[in-house]
Design a protein around this motif. Structure first.
Motif, PDB file in Angstrom:
ATOM      1  N   UNK A   1    -100.691 -34.979   8.820  1.00  0.00           N
ATOM      2  CA  UNK A   1    -101.587 -33.950   9.355  1.00  0.00           C
ATOM      3  C   UNK A   1    -102.007 -34.280  10.778  1.00  0.00           C
ATOM      4  N   UNK A   2    -102.247 -35.564  11.061  1.00  0.00           N
ATOM      5  CA  UNK A   2    -102.648 -35.980  12.410  1.00  0.00           C
ATOM      6  C   UNK A   2    -101.521 -35.740  13.404  1.00  0.00           C
ATOM      7  N   UNK A   3    -100.300 -36.116  13.031  1.00  0.00           N
ATOM      8  CA  UNK A   3     -99.157 -35.896  13.927  1.00  0.00           C
ATOM      9  C   UNK A   3     -98.921 -34.408  14.162  1.00  0.00           C
ATOM     10  N   UNK A   4     -99.110 -33.622  13.110  1.00  0.00           N
ATOM     11  CA  UNK A   4     -98.929 -32.175  13.243  1.00  0.00           C
ATOM     12  C   UNK A   4     -99.954 -31.582  14.208  1.00  0.00           C
ATOM     13  N   UNK A   5    -101.215 -32.028  14.101  1.00  0.00           N
ATOM     14  CA  UNK A   5    -102.258 -31.545  15.009  1.00  0.00           C
ATOM     15  C   UNK A   5    -101.959 -31.955  16.441  1.00  0.00           C
ATOM     16  N   UNK A   6    -101.480 -33.187  16.628  1.00  0.00           N
ATOM     17  CA  UNK A   6    -101.148 -33.662  17.967  1.00  0.00           C
ATOM     18  C   UNK A   6     -99.979 -32.874  18.546  1.00  0.00           C
ATOM     19  N   UNK A   7     -98.968 -32.610  17.728  1.00  0.00           N
ATOM     20  CA  UNK A   7     -97.810 -31.850  18.198  1.00  0.00           C
ATOM     21  C   UNK A   7     -98.205 -30.418  18.576  1.00  0.00           C
ATOM     22  N   UNK A   8     -99.090 -29.824  17.780  1.00  0.00           N
ATOM     23  CA  UNK A   8     -99.558 -28.460  18.092  1.00  0.00           C
ATOM     24  C   UNK A   8    -100.268 -28.427  19.432  1.00  0.00           C
ATOM     25  N   UNK A   9    -101.095 -29.458  19.686  1.00  0.00           N
ATOM     26  CA  UNK A   9    -101.812 -29.523  20.963  1.00  0.00           C
ATOM     27  C   UNK A   9    -100.837 -29.679  22.125  1.00  0.00           C
ATOM     28  N   UNK A  10     -99.868 -30.586  21.975  1.00  0.00           N
ATOM     29  CA  UNK A  10     -98.924 -30.837  23.062  1.00  0.00           C
ATOM     30  C   UNK A  10     -98.095 -29.588  23.355  1.00  0.00           C
ATOM     31  N   UNK A  11     -97.692 -28.859  22.311  1.00  0.00           N
ATOM     32  CA  UNK A  11     -96.907 -27.641  22.529  1.00  0.00           C
ATOM     33  C   UNK A  11     -97.695 -26.592  23.297  1.00  0.00           C
ATOM     34  N   UNK A  12     -99.027 -26.667  23.210  1.00  0.00           N
ATOM     35  CA  UNK A  12     -99.851 -25.692  23.915  1.00  0.00           C
ATOM     36  C   UNK A  12    -100.014 -26.006  25.396  1.00  0.00           C
ATOM     37  N   UNK A  13     -99.581 -27.212  25.822  1.00  0.00           N
ATOM     38  CA  UNK A  13     -99.705 -27.596  27.227  1.00  0.00           C
ATOM     39  C   UNK A  13     -98.624 -26.900  28.032  1.00  0.00           C
ATOM     40  N   UNK A  14     -98.978 -26.128  29.031  1.00  0.00           N
ATOM     41  CA  UNK A  14     -97.946 -25.456  29.835  1.00  0.00           C
ATOM     42  C   UNK A  14     -97.135 -26.463  30.622  1.00  0.00           C
ATOM     43  N   UNK A  15     -95.845 -26.186  30.842  1.00  0.00           N
ATOM     44  CA  UNK A  15     -95.028 -27.106  31.639  1.00  0.00           C
ATOM     45  C   UNK A  15     -95.492 -27.146  33.086  1.00  0.00           C
ATOM     46  N   UNK A  16     -95.099 -28.205  33.789  1.00  0.00           N
ATOM     47  CA  UNK A  16     -95.441 -28.298  35.197  1.00  0.00           C
ATOM     48  C   UNK A  16     -94.845 -27.114  35.954  1.00  0.00           C
ATOM     49  N   UNK A  17     -95.638 -26.536  36.813  1.00  0.00           N
ATOM     50  CA  UNK A  17     -95.137 -25.440  37.619  1.00  0.00           C
ATOM     51  C   UNK A  17     -94.250 -26.006  38.720  1.00  0.00           C
ATOM     52  N   UNK A  18     -93.102 -25.366  38.952  1.00  0.00           N
ATOM     53  CA  UNK A  18     -92.227 -25.862  40.025  1.00  0.00           C
ATOM     54  C   UNK A  18     -92.902 -25.715  41.373  1.00  0.00           C
ATOM     55  N   UNK A  19     -92.543 -26.619  42.287  1.00  0.00           N
ATOM     56  CA  UNK A  19     -93.100 -26.525  43.632  1.00  0.00           C
ATOM     57  C   UNK A  19     -92.709 -25.200  44.262  1.00  0.00           C
ATOM     58  N   UNK A  20     -93.693 -24.520  44.828  1.00  0.00           N
ATOM     59  CA  UNK A  20     -93.455 -23.246  45.478  1.00  0.00           C
ATOM     60  C   UNK A  20     -93.035 -23.490  46.923  1.00  0.00           C
ATOM     61  N   UNK A  21     -91.745 -23.370  47.188  1.00  0.00           N
ATOM     62  CA  UNK A  21     -91.260 -23.613  48.535  1.00  0.00           C
ATOM     63  C   UNK A  21     -91.581 -22.459  49.458  1.00  0.00           C
ATOM     64  N   UNK A  22     -91.713 -22.750  50.711  1.00  0.00           N
ATOM     65  CA  UNK A  22     -91.956 -21.698  51.703  1.00  0.00           C
ATOM     66  C   UNK A  22     -90.629 -21.079  52.093  1.00  0.00           C
ATOM     67  N   UNK A  23     -90.682 -20.054  52.931  1.00  0.00           N
ATOM     68  CA  UNK A  23     -89.467 -19.387  53.370  1.00  0.00           C
ATOM     69  C   UNK A  23     -88.561 -20.325  54.150  1.00  0.00           C
ATOM     70  N   UNK A  24     -89.154 -21.306  54.824  1.00  0.00           N
ATOM     71  CA  UNK A  24     -88.373 -22.267  55.593  1.00  0.00           C
ATOM     72  C   UNK A  24     -88.808 -23.669  55.200  1.00  0.00           C
TER      73      UNK A  24
END
Length: 274
Positions: A104-127
């Protein structure tokens, strides 16, 4: 704990553990030393010291975990599940069996981790400007680090690469460890392991570079955070204090690509590889 407090307030006359009926129910007994919890705690070798060590208070127990590097987030999830089960013992006819607590503890931890959004990619400028490696100054060595998350395996990884002023690689390290609660915790643990690795190599002056601004700001701050990863920040700072000189530099992901790739490779190593 609850029964001890109720007895002190003269609400009940008996403060024995309502689980084993053999000892007063203080916090250490209810969440750690109760003999009927043994099938759960002995399931994982990392808790083997339970049979040989005793603790007067719950704080002593937690401080021991901090000193030995036990994953406090995982432990907190387990004891929360134990507490939830104790409530169920009082209020329902079908509480969670003690053998199911870890699941149950591992399941709760996995549920929490799945809710973490992935890192957003760096937003490059036009140049976008090309990020190039620059040599360290004053005879320091550059220590780049990064963390990675392997959700399916419920583990995380750290990658470290150390270079001299010519760009030559002095050492690299990859390691995986149990997945903590948050991305920030992964990054702070990665920084801590990078600092420890530098010390083990006998380094004294380094430039520590990572792409987590949160981690770099936390290490630069004079105050230790009281958040759930404050103990990790404090441990990392203990390693910092053992070095003669440390410069902290936040770098964007493209400038930390090699360390990131090593961190991803950590999923294939047997816990630790240099």
């Amino acid at each position: 704990m609850r029964d001890t407090n109720l007895k002190r307030r003269m609400i009940i006359s008996d403060d024995c553990c309502d689980h084993c009926k053999g000892s007063p129910e203080d916090m250490v007994h209810a969440l750690w030393s109760c003999p009927l919890l043994s099938p759960m705690w002995t399931h994982d070798p990392c808790w083997n010291f339970r049979a040989s060590q005793s603790f007067a208070t719950f704080r002593d127990l937690v401080e021991h975990f901090i000193e030995t590097g036990v994953d406090l987030n995982y432990f907190a999830t387990i004891v929360w599940t134990i507490w939830h089960r104790k409530n169920a013992l009082r209020t329902t006819a079908k509480p969670c069996p003690v053998q199911q607590v870890l699941h149950e503890a591992r399941s709760a931890q996995a549920t929490f981790v799945r809710s973490i959004p992935p890192k957003r990619p760096d937003q490059g400028s036009g140049d976008p400007q090309q990020i190039t490696w620059k040599p360290p100054v004053s005879q320091k060595l550059k220590v780049n680090f990064d963390g990675a998350v392997f959700r399916e395996e419920q583990r995380a990884g750290v990658g470290v690469i150390i270079r001299d002023e010519h760009g030559s690689v002095i050492a690299t390290m990859a390691e995986n460890f149990p997945l903590p609660f948050s991305i920030n915790a992964v990054e702070v643990i990665a920084a801590k392991k990078a600092l420890k690795f530098a010390l083990e190599l006998g380094l004294s002056a380094i430039v520590l570079k990572g792409d987590s601004k949160y981690t770099m700001d936390a290490l630069l701050s004079e105050e230790v955070s009281l958040a759930d990863i404050g103990h990790l920040i404090e441990e990392a700072k203990l390693y910092v204090d053992q070095l003669d000189e440390v410069e902290f530099v936040h770098v964007k992901r493209p400038g930390n690509k090699t360390a990131h790739n090593i961190a991803r490779y950590a999923s294939h190593v047997s816990k630790f590889s240099v």
